[in-house]
Motif scaffolding. Structure first.
Motif, PDB file in Angstrom:
ATOM      1  N   ASN A 136       0.820  -1.213   0.000  1.00  0.00           N
ATOM      2  CA  ASN A 136       0.000   0.000   0.000  1.00  0.00           C
ATOM      3  C   ASN A 136       0.852   1.262   0.000  1.00  0.00           C
ATOM      4  N   ALA A 137       0.261   2.386  -0.347  1.00  0.00           N
ATOM      5  CA  ALA A 137       0.964   3.666  -0.383  1.00  0.00           C
ATOM      6  C   ALA A 137       1.556   3.974   0.982  1.00  0.00           C
ATOM      7  N   GLY A 138       2.803   4.414   0.997  1.00  0.00           N
ATOM      8  CA  GLY A 138       3.457   4.781   2.240  1.00  0.00           C
ATOM      9  C   GLY A 138       4.052   3.620   3.002  1.00  0.00           C
ATOM     10  N   HIS A 139       3.961   2.410   2.439  1.00  0.00           N
ATOM     11  CA  HIS A 139       4.447   1.218   3.138  1.00  0.00           C
ATOM     12  C   HIS A 139       5.473   0.450   2.304  1.00  0.00           C
ATOM     13  N   HIS A 140       6.261   1.184   1.505  1.00  0.00           N
ATOM     14  CA  HIS A 140       7.227   0.517   0.636  1.00  0.00           C
ATOM     15  C   HIS A 140       8.267  -0.272   1.437  1.00  0.00           C
ATOM     16  N   ALA A 141       8.730   0.272   2.570  1.00  0.00           N
ATOM     17  CA  ALA A 141       9.720  -0.438   3.384  1.00  0.00           C
ATOM     18  C   ALA A 141       9.113  -1.703   3.978  1.00  0.00           C
ATOM     19  N   HIS A 142       7.900  -1.589   4.510  1.00  0.00           N
ATOM     20  CA  HIS A 142       7.230  -2.733   5.111  1.00  0.00           C
ATOM     21  C   HIS A 142       6.914  -3.798   4.060  1.00  0.00           C
ATOM     22  N   ALA A 143       6.413  -3.362   2.915  1.00  0.00           N
ATOM     23  CA  ALA A 143       6.058  -4.307   1.855  1.00  0.00           C
ATOM     24  C   ALA A 143       7.293  -5.053   1.346  1.00  0.00           C
TER      25      ALA A 143
END
Length: 258
Positions: free
Chosen positions: A148-155
């Motif tokens: 999801n948007a804003g979660h590139h590190a988590h994804a």
């Protein structure tokens, strides 16, 4: 030495602590691990002991190779054989647009998400493979299949964790090791998860959804982990997607990806 040991890395007031309590209730000595907060670990051990179980506490940097190796060797040598290992560390860095995400933040998420998972599996499988038995469960998240948007590190971190689990499943299953990737697709009723990053939203959701059982309850999820560990070899589950029966619009919005 004891007969059965469960090792849980990432043991707090949510999923990890509940999994530890569940396995202790079945006679396992549980080794609970956190990076910091000895007091919280001691509280968990006291609770498990008070319920008649056996538990030991350890502080550990799960992303440090030598530290993980030493811990696994210590448990195997001084406590007993590790029959179940769970990697339950989160890698959520909060909602950040790409310009506000520091490189070291991205790297930290990746280490927590994938490197630590790899290290646990590497060092416990060294003992499990010769015994031709054992279970390794990776707690995962919606971000392992959707960024999801804003979660590139988590994804990136959780998709890498899924890749590690998938590869290990193919490598280790023929050696008698059950590897499972559990996608937690919902809000967990624990301040150690959503409450850490969105405390106001967590309390609001908790008040709204609890009467309808719209949050994932760690104690119920822990029973699922026990089921995975005790599955027959003729029908092992590799990947499991768990969610509450009530849809949560906030959770499915671009703001959230746990």
């Amino acid at each position: 030495m004891v007969d059965k040991v469960a090792l849980i890395i990432g043991a707090g007031s949510g999923i990890g602590g509940a999994v530890a309590a569940e396995f202790a209730s079945h006679g396992y000595t549980v080794c609970v691990v956190r990076r910091t907060d000895q007091a919280k670990l001691d509280e968990l051990v006291k609770k498990i002991s008070g319920d008649g179980g056996s538990a030991r506490a350890y502080l550990l940097d799960a992303t440090d190779d030598k530290s993980v190796e030493r811990l696994v060797d210590e448990i195997e040598g001084q406590v007993g054989p590790i029959a179940f290992a769970c990697y339950n560390l989160g890698a959520n860095m909060g909602v950040r647009n790409i310009q506000n995400t520091r490189t070291d933040t991205f790297e930290k998420a990746f280490k927590l998400g994938a490197v630590g998972a790899f290290l646990l599996a590497k060092h416990v499988s060294k003992y499990m493979v010769p015994r031709a038995e054992g279970t390794i469960v990776f707690t995962s998240a919606t971000a392992s299949v959707r960024g999801n948007a804003g979660h590139h590190a988590h994804a990136a971190a959780m998709m890498a964790r899924r890749g590690v689990a998938m590869s290990l499943n193919h490598e280790l299953r023929s050696h008698g090791i059950h590897v499972c990737h559990v996608i937690v697709d919902g809000v967990v009723d624990s301040p150690d998860t959503l409450g850490k990053f969105f405390p106001e939203a967590f309390q609001s959701l908790k008040a709204k959804l609890d009467p309808r059982q719209g949050m994932l309850k760690p104690v119920d999820l822990a029973k699922t982990y026990w089921h995975l560990h005790t599955q027959s070899r003729t029908c092992w589950t590799f990947e499991l997607d768990v969610s509450p029966w009530v849809e949560n619009p906030w959770f499915n919005s671009p703001r959230a990806s746990l």
